[in-house]
Design an enzyme around this catalytic site. Structure first.
Site, mmCIF file in Angstrom:
data_model
loop_
_atom_site.group_PDB
_atom_site.id
_atom_site.type_symbol
_atom_site.label_atom_id
_atom_site.label_comp_id
_atom_site.label_asym_id
_atom_site.label_seq_id
_atom_site.Cartn_x
_atom_site.Cartn_y
_atom_site.Cartn_z
ATOM 1 N N GLU A 21 26.041 39.044 39.030
ATOM 2 C CA GLU A 21 27.408 39.499 38.775
ATOM 3 C C GLU A 21 27.834 40.509 39.831
ATOM 4 O O GLU A 21 28.988 40.530 40.264
ATOM 5 C CB GLU A 21 27.524 40.132 37.388
ATOM 6 C CG GLU A 21 27.324 39.166 36.248
ATOM 7 C CD GLU A 21 27.456 39.855 34.913
ATOM 8 O OE1 GLU A 21 28.484 39.613 34.244
ATOM 9 O OE2 GLU A 21 26.546 40.621 34.540
ATOM 10 N N TYR A 53 55.611 50.569 37.637
ATOM 11 C CA TYR A 53 54.514 49.669 37.278
ATOM 12 C C TYR A 53 53.928 48.939 38.477
ATOM 13 O O TYR A 53 52.785 48.514 38.439
ATOM 14 C CB TYR A 53 54.909 48.699 36.160
ATOM 15 C CG TYR A 53 56.254 48.052 36.270
ATOM 16 C CD1 TYR A 53 56.457 46.963 37.088
ATOM 17 C CD2 TYR A 53 57.318 48.547 35.530
ATOM 18 C CE1 TYR A 53 57.709 46.361 37.172
ATOM 19 C CE2 TYR A 53 58.567 47.953 35.608
ATOM 20 C CZ TYR A 53 58.765 46.866 36.436
ATOM 21 O OH TYR A 53 59.994 46.274 36.527
ATOM 22 N N GLU A 73 33.352 48.157 29.087
ATOM 23 C CA GLU A 73 33.806 49.330 28.331
ATOM 24 C C GLU A 73 34.043 50.506 29.286
ATOM 25 O O GLU A 73 35.027 51.236 29.167
ATOM 26 C CB GLU A 73 32.767 49.728 27.274
ATOM 27 C CG GLU A 73 32.644 48.756 26.129
ATOM 28 C CD GLU A 73 31.643 47.620 26.366
ATOM 29 O OE1 GLU A 73 31.353 47.260 27.534
ATOM 30 O OE2 GLU A 73 31.150 47.071 25.353
ATOM 31 N N LYS A 98 36.906 39.349 30.536
ATOM 32 C CA LYS A 98 35.835 38.883 31.414
ATOM 33 C C LYS A 98 35.585 37.412 31.095
ATOM 34 O O LYS A 98 34.620 37.044 30.423
ATOM 35 C CB LYS A 98 34.576 39.730 31.200
ATOM 36 C CG LYS A 98 33.488 39.470 32.205
ATOM 37 C CD LYS A 98 32.327 40.446 32.000
ATOM 38 C CE LYS A 98 31.228 40.199 33.007
ATOM 39 N NZ LYS A 98 30.104 41.139 32.829
#
Length: 119
Positions: A21, A53, A73, A98
Site C-alpha cells: 500500500e 472551497y 482514521e 478507501k
C-alpha cells in the site's frame, strides 16, 4: 449553522499498514461537510467572509498525497485539522473512502467518518 459540502475529492496517497500500500499507493476519496455561518459572506457577496472551497480542496489533497500514515482514521484527523485551520469553520465532518482496501472478500468501499468541532 450552515453547511458547505465538498464530495468526491479523489487523490492518490500511500496510506496503509501493508508495504504494498505504501509502495504502490492507491486512490482515496474524501467527502467534507463544513459547518460555519455563511450569512456574512452572503450579505456582502464576499468570498473572504466564507471558506474558499477551491483553496481548501488543494490543502486537503496535499494532506492525502503527503506523509503516509497507517490508518485512515489518522488521515481523517489530519484532514479535519486542516479544515479547522480556517477560522470561519466551526465544525467539520470528514469521510475518507478507501475503495481499494486490501480485503479478501468482495466489497464496495471502506469508510471512516469523523466529526470535529472547535473547542
Amino acid at each position: 449553522m450552515d453547511r458547505i459540502g465538498l464530495r468526491g475529492l479523489s487523490v492518490r496517497g500511500r496510506h496503509g499498514v501493508l508495504a504494498h500500500e505504501r509502495e504502490g499507493g492507491q486512490v482515496f476519496v474524501v467527502d467534507l461537510v463544513l459547518g460555519l455561518d455563511t450569512a456574512p459572506a452572503a450579505a456582502a457577496d464576499d468570498v473572504t467572509l466564507t471558506v474558499h472551497y477551491g483553496v481548501l480542496a488543494e490543502q486537503v489533497a496535499a494532506v492525502v498525497a503527503g506523509e503516509p500514515v497507517d490508518l485512515i482514521e489518522t488521515l481523517a484527523q489530519r484532514i479535519a485539522d486542516t479544515c479547522l485551520g480556517h477560522e470561519r469553520v466551526q465544525e467539520v465532518e470528514v469521510t475518507v473512502h478507501k475503495p481499494q482496501a486490501p480485503i479478501t472478500v468482495p466489497f464496495d468501499d471502506v469508510t471512516v467518518t469523523i466529526t470535529r468541532r472547535r473547542p
